[in-house]
Design a protein around this motif. Structure first.
Motif, PDB file in Angstrom:
ATOM      1  N   ASN A   1       0.802  -1.226   0.000  1.00 51.54           N
ATOM      2  CA  ASN A   1       0.000   0.000   0.000  1.00 51.54           C
ATOM      3  C   ASN A   1       0.836   1.279   0.000  1.00 51.54           C
ATOM      4  O   ASN A   1       0.282   2.378  -0.068  1.00 51.54           O
ATOM      5  N   GLY A   2       2.169   1.129   0.093  1.00 55.88           N
ATOM      6  CA  GLY A   2       3.022   2.314   0.127  1.00 55.88           C
ATOM      7  C   GLY A   2       2.856   3.121   1.393  1.00 55.88           C
ATOM      8  O   GLY A   2       2.852   4.353   1.373  1.00 55.88           O
ATOM      9  N   GLU A   3       2.735   2.438   2.521  1.00 52.03           N
ATOM     10  CA  GLU A   3       2.581   3.113   3.819  1.00 52.03           C
ATOM     11  C   GLU A   3       3.920   3.091   4.545  1.00 52.03           C
ATOM     12  O   GLU A   3       4.446   2.038   4.876  1.00 52.03           O
ATOM     13  N   GLY A   4       4.488   4.262   4.759  1.00 53.84           N
ATOM     14  CA  GLY A   4       5.770   4.344   5.453  1.00 53.84           C
ATOM     15  C   GLY A   4       6.960   3.970   4.602  1.00 53.84           C
ATOM     16  O   GLY A   4       8.102   3.995   5.060  1.00 53.84           O
ATOM     17  N   THR A   5       6.704   3.626   3.354  1.00 51.10           N
ATOM     18  CA  THR A   5       7.752   3.244   2.410  1.00 51.10           C
ATOM     19  C   THR A   5       7.173   3.328   1.006  1.00 51.10           C
ATOM     20  O   THR A   5       5.969   3.532   0.839  1.00 51.10           O
ATOM     21  N   ALA A   6       8.032   3.157  -0.009  1.00 51.73           N
ATOM     22  CA  ALA A   6       7.542   3.167  -1.389  1.00 51.73           C
ATOM     23  C   ALA A   6       6.804   1.860  -1.694  1.00 51.73           C
ATOM     24  O   ALA A   6       7.099   0.822  -1.102  1.00 51.73           O
ATOM     25  N   VAL A   7       5.849   1.924  -2.599  1.00 48.56           N
ATOM     26  CA  VAL A   7       5.156   0.721  -3.046  1.00 48.56           C
ATOM     27  C   VAL A   7       6.162  -0.233  -3.688  1.00 48.56           C
ATOM     28  O   VAL A   7       6.982   0.183  -4.517  1.00 48.56           O
ATOM     29  N   ASP A   8       6.111  -1.498  -3.258  1.00 51.94           N
ATOM     30  CA  ASP A   8       6.976  -2.526  -3.840  1.00 51.94           C
ATOM     31  C   ASP A   8       6.195  -3.839  -3.793  1.00 51.94           C
ATOM     32  O   ASP A   8       6.241  -4.572  -2.807  1.00 51.94           O
ATOM     33  N   GLU A   9       5.466  -4.117  -4.875  1.00 49.43           N
ATOM     34  CA  GLU A   9       4.571  -5.272  -4.884  1.00 49.43           C
ATOM     35  C   GLU A   9       5.325  -6.594  -4.793  1.00 49.43           C
ATOM     36  O   GLU A   9       4.834  -7.557  -4.191  1.00 49.43           O
ATOM     37  N   GLN A  10       6.513  -6.652  -5.369  1.00 47.04           N
ATOM     38  CA  GLN A  10       7.265  -7.911  -5.329  1.00 47.04           C
ATOM     39  C   GLN A  10       7.773  -8.209  -3.917  1.00 47.04           C
ATOM     40  O   GLN A  10       7.731  -9.351  -3.467  1.00 47.04           O
ATOM     41  N   ARG A  11       8.241  -7.182  -3.211  1.00 44.73           N
ATOM     42  CA  ARG A  11       8.639  -7.393  -1.812  1.00 44.73           C
ATOM     43  C   ARG A  11       7.417  -7.739  -0.963  1.00 44.73           C
ATOM     44  O   ARG A  11       7.503  -8.565  -0.051  1.00 44.73           O
ATOM     45  N   ALA A  12       6.304  -7.104  -1.259  1.00 42.28           N
ATOM     46  CA  ALA A  12       5.063  -7.427  -0.541  1.00 42.28           C
ATOM     47  C   ALA A  12       4.733  -8.898  -0.726  1.00 42.28           C
ATOM     48  O   ALA A  12       4.443  -9.618   0.235  1.00 42.28           O
ATOM     49  N   LEU A  13       4.788  -9.353  -1.975  1.00 44.37           N
ATOM     50  CA  LEU A  13       4.488 -10.749  -2.271  1.00 44.37           C
ATOM     51  C   LEU A  13       5.405 -11.685  -1.500  1.00 44.37           C
ATOM     52  O   LEU A  13       4.956 -12.689  -0.913  1.00 44.37           O
ATOM     53  N   SER A  14       6.692 -11.356  -1.469  1.00 38.74           N
ATOM     54  CA  SER A  14       7.667 -12.200  -0.778  1.00 38.74           C
ATOM     55  C   SER A  14       7.367 -12.304   0.709  1.00 38.74           C
ATOM     56  O   SER A  14       7.374 -13.401   1.291  1.00 38.74           O
ATOM     57  N   TRP A  15       7.051 -11.164   1.339  1.00 37.51           N
ATOM     58  CA  TRP A  15       6.781 -11.189   2.779  1.00 37.51           C
ATOM     59  C   TRP A  15       5.432 -11.829   3.091  1.00 37.51           C
ATOM     60  O   TRP A  15       5.282 -12.517   4.100  1.00 37.51           O
ATOM     61  N   PHE A  16       4.439 -11.625   2.219  1.00 37.30           N
ATOM     62  CA  PHE A  16       3.166 -12.316   2.428  1.00 37.30           C
ATOM     63  C   PHE A  16       3.355 -13.827   2.376  1.00 37.30           C
ATOM     64  O   PHE A  16       2.759 -14.576   3.158  1.00 37.30           O
ATOM     65  N   LYS A  17       4.194 -14.288   1.465  1.00 35.94           N
ATOM     66  CA  LYS A  17       4.445 -15.727   1.358  1.00 35.94           C
ATOM     67  C   LYS A  17       5.108 -16.258   2.631  1.00 35.94           C
ATOM     68  O   LYS A  17       4.762 -17.348   3.120  1.00 35.94           O
ATOM     69  N   LYS A  18       6.055 -15.506   3.178  1.00 35.33           N
ATOM     70  CA  LYS A  18       6.720 -15.936   4.412  1.00 35.33           C
ATOM     71  C   LYS A  18       5.719 -16.001   5.563  1.00 35.33           C
ATOM     72  O   LYS A  18       5.747 -16.940   6.369  1.00 35.33           O
ATOM     73  N   ALA A  19       4.850 -14.991   5.642  1.00 33.14           N
ATOM     74  CA  ALA A  19       3.831 -14.987   6.701  1.00 33.14           C
ATOM     75  C   ALA A  19       2.855 -16.140   6.507  1.00 33.14           C
ATOM     76  O   ALA A  19       2.454 -16.805   7.472  1.00 33.14           O
ATOM     77  N   ALA A  20       2.479 -16.398   5.256  1.00 26.90           N
ATOM     78  CA  ALA A  20       1.541 -17.492   4.966  1.00 26.90           C
ATOM     79  C   ALA A  20       2.139 -18.837   5.357  1.00 26.90           C
ATOM     80  O   ALA A  20       1.439 -19.711   5.892  1.00 26.90           O
ATOM     81  N   GLN A  21       3.426 -19.017   5.101  1.00 27.13           N
ATOM     82  CA  GLN A  21       4.091 -20.269   5.463  1.00 27.13           C
ATOM     83  C   GLN A  21       4.073 -20.502   6.970  1.00 27.13           C
ATOM     84  O   GLN A  21       4.152 -21.642   7.432  1.00 27.13           O
ATOM     85  N   LEU A  22       3.943 -19.399   7.728  1.00 23.84           N
ATOM     86  CA  LEU A  22       3.876 -19.500   9.191  1.00 23.84           C
ATOM     87  C   LEU A  22       2.433 -19.467   9.698  1.00 23.84           C
ATOM     88  O   LEU A  22       2.193 -19.313  10.885  1.00 23.84           O
ATOM     89  N   GLY A  23       1.483 -19.618   8.769  1.00 27.01           N
ATOM     90  CA  GLY A  23       0.092 -19.804   9.182  1.00 27.01           C
ATOM     91  C   GLY A  23      -0.750 -18.557   9.332  1.00 27.01           C
ATOM     92  O   GLY A  23      -1.828 -18.616   9.942  1.00 27.01           O
ATOM     93  N   VAL A  24      -0.327 -17.414   8.785  1.00 31.02           N
ATOM     94  CA  VAL A  24      -1.108 -16.180   8.917  1.00 31.02           C
ATOM     95  C   VAL A  24      -2.210 -16.168   7.855  1.00 31.02           C
ATOM     96  O   VAL A  24      -1.942 -15.994   6.656  1.00 31.02           O
ATOM     97  N   ALA A  25      -3.443 -16.341   8.281  1.00 29.29           N
ATOM     98  CA  ALA A  25      -4.575 -16.458   7.350  1.00 29.29           C
ATOM     99  C   ALA A  25      -4.768 -15.194   6.533  1.00 29.29           C
ATOM    100  O   ALA A  25      -5.109 -15.261   5.339  1.00 29.29           O
ATOM    101  N   GLU A  26      -4.573 -14.046   7.129  1.00 31.64           N
ATOM    102  CA  GLU A  26      -4.761 -12.777   6.417  1.00 31.64           C
ATOM    103  C   GLU A  26      -3.776 -12.666   5.255  1.00 31.64           C
ATOM    104  O   GLU A  26      -4.113 -12.163   4.183  1.00 31.64           O
ATOM    105  N   ALA A  27      -2.534 -13.143   5.486  1.00 32.77           N
ATOM    106  CA  ALA A  27      -1.534 -13.122   4.421  1.00 32.77           C
ATOM    107  C   ALA A  27      -1.962 -14.021   3.268  1.00 32.77           C
ATOM    108  O   ALA A  27      -1.784 -13.686   2.090  1.00 32.77           O
ATOM    109  N   MET A  28      -2.537 -15.176   3.592  1.00 34.79           N
ATOM    110  CA  MET A  28      -3.016 -16.094   2.551  1.00 34.79           C
ATOM    111  C   MET A  28      -4.109 -15.430   1.724  1.00 34.79           C
ATOM    112  O   MET A  28      -4.132 -15.542   0.492  1.00 34.79           O
TER     113      MET A  28
END
Length: 280
Positions: free
Chosen positions: A113-140
């Motif tokens: 969303n570009g909050e507190g930093t520049a928009v970076d969809e690929q980094r967002a995707l990478s971190w969402f995947k890491k969170a999802a692997q640890l069971g975060v439903a919202e990230a999924m």
């Protein structure tokens, strides 16, 4: 604050389980990181923001990832008019690098969303995947959206549906509603199955999802996946109206105009209130 002062504060606030909190306070005084965070969050609930910030900062200095995450939340919300989105971003980043799942999800959100930093969809995707692997439903759920819309990656309907499904199975309410819509309309390469759609709408409605609740009313009104039943349709439209849905309220008004003049007056008044709330 000393032990006896904290005891007096607990009594003043009417906080239950006094002995448990006194034990936590004593542990915090002995530099127990989790106890420090627990007391800080107790202060947060009761609006003692200065004390909360002091304790969370103390635990952050100890490299406590939970404190980093919670302090990030406080800065993002600007509790006590302190902090900024960028400070929240840095704290989520530090906690995420130490393996905190929810911090990973929040960090990903900020990149997306570009909050507190520049928009970076690929980094967002990478971190969402890491969170999802640890069971975060919202990230999924968000990964489902990104694969559906092609954000930071190529569109992939199969991946999108898989992530939405995993999130829904973990009781994420938005994912349950989205799966319901997918089944209702036959989206993302899935076969249309309105009976299954109603099942998912019901699950989301149990968590007070207003659109899912309205949709159940619609399904009963029109016989989509269920047997037509006006009484059940009105029941769910009323639930949706109480959750603030104007269209559901209009449905109720239209229904009672033909059946019950007294009820019409009540629900017209409700419609006026909802309309005023939207226009304020």
């Amino acid at each position: 604050m000393e032990h006896n002062q904290f005891r007096a504060w607990l009594k003043l606030q009417g906080i239950e389980h006094e002995e448990k909190w006194l034990e936590q306070f004593d542990s915090a005084c002995k530099e127990d990181g989790q106890a420090i965070v627990n007391i800080a969050l107790l202060y947060k609930v009761h609006g003692q923001y200065d004390e909360m910030y002091d304790l969370l900062n103390k635990a952050v200095e100890q490299q406590n990832r939970e404190a980093m995450y919670e302090l990030g939340n406080c800065y993002f919300e600007q509790l006590g008019e302190k902090g900024s989105e960028h400070q929240a971003f840095l704290l989520y980043q530090s906690a995420a690098q130490l393996g905190h799942p929810d911090a990973m999800n929040n960090l990903a959100d900020m990149y997306l969303n570009g909050e507190g930093t520049a928009v970076d969809e690929q980094r967002a995707l990478s971190w969402f995947k890491k969170a999802a692997q640890l069971g975060v439903a919202e990230a999924m759920f968000t990964l489902g959206m990104m694969y559906e819309q092609g954000l930071g990656t190529e569109c992939d309907e199969s991946q999108a549906f898989a992530y939405y499904s995993c999130s829904a199975e973990l009781q994420d309410v938005e994912a349950m509603y989205r799966i319901g819509m997918i089944c209702f309309s036959g989206e993302l390469g899935q076969q249309q199955d309105q009976e299954k759609a109603v099942e998912w709408f019901l699950k989301a409605s149990e968590q007070f999802h207003v659109d899912a609740t309205f949709n159940i009313g619609y399904c009963y009104e029109h016989g989509c996946g269920v047997t037509r039943n006006n009484d059940k349709a009105i029941h769910y439209y009323k639930k949706a109206s109480l959750l603030g849905d104007m269209e559901a309220t209009k449905k109720i008004v239209n229904y009672y105009e033909l059946t019950d003049p007294a009820e019409v007056t009540k629900w017209r008044e409700k419609l006026i209130v909802l309309n005023n709330d939207i226009n304020e």
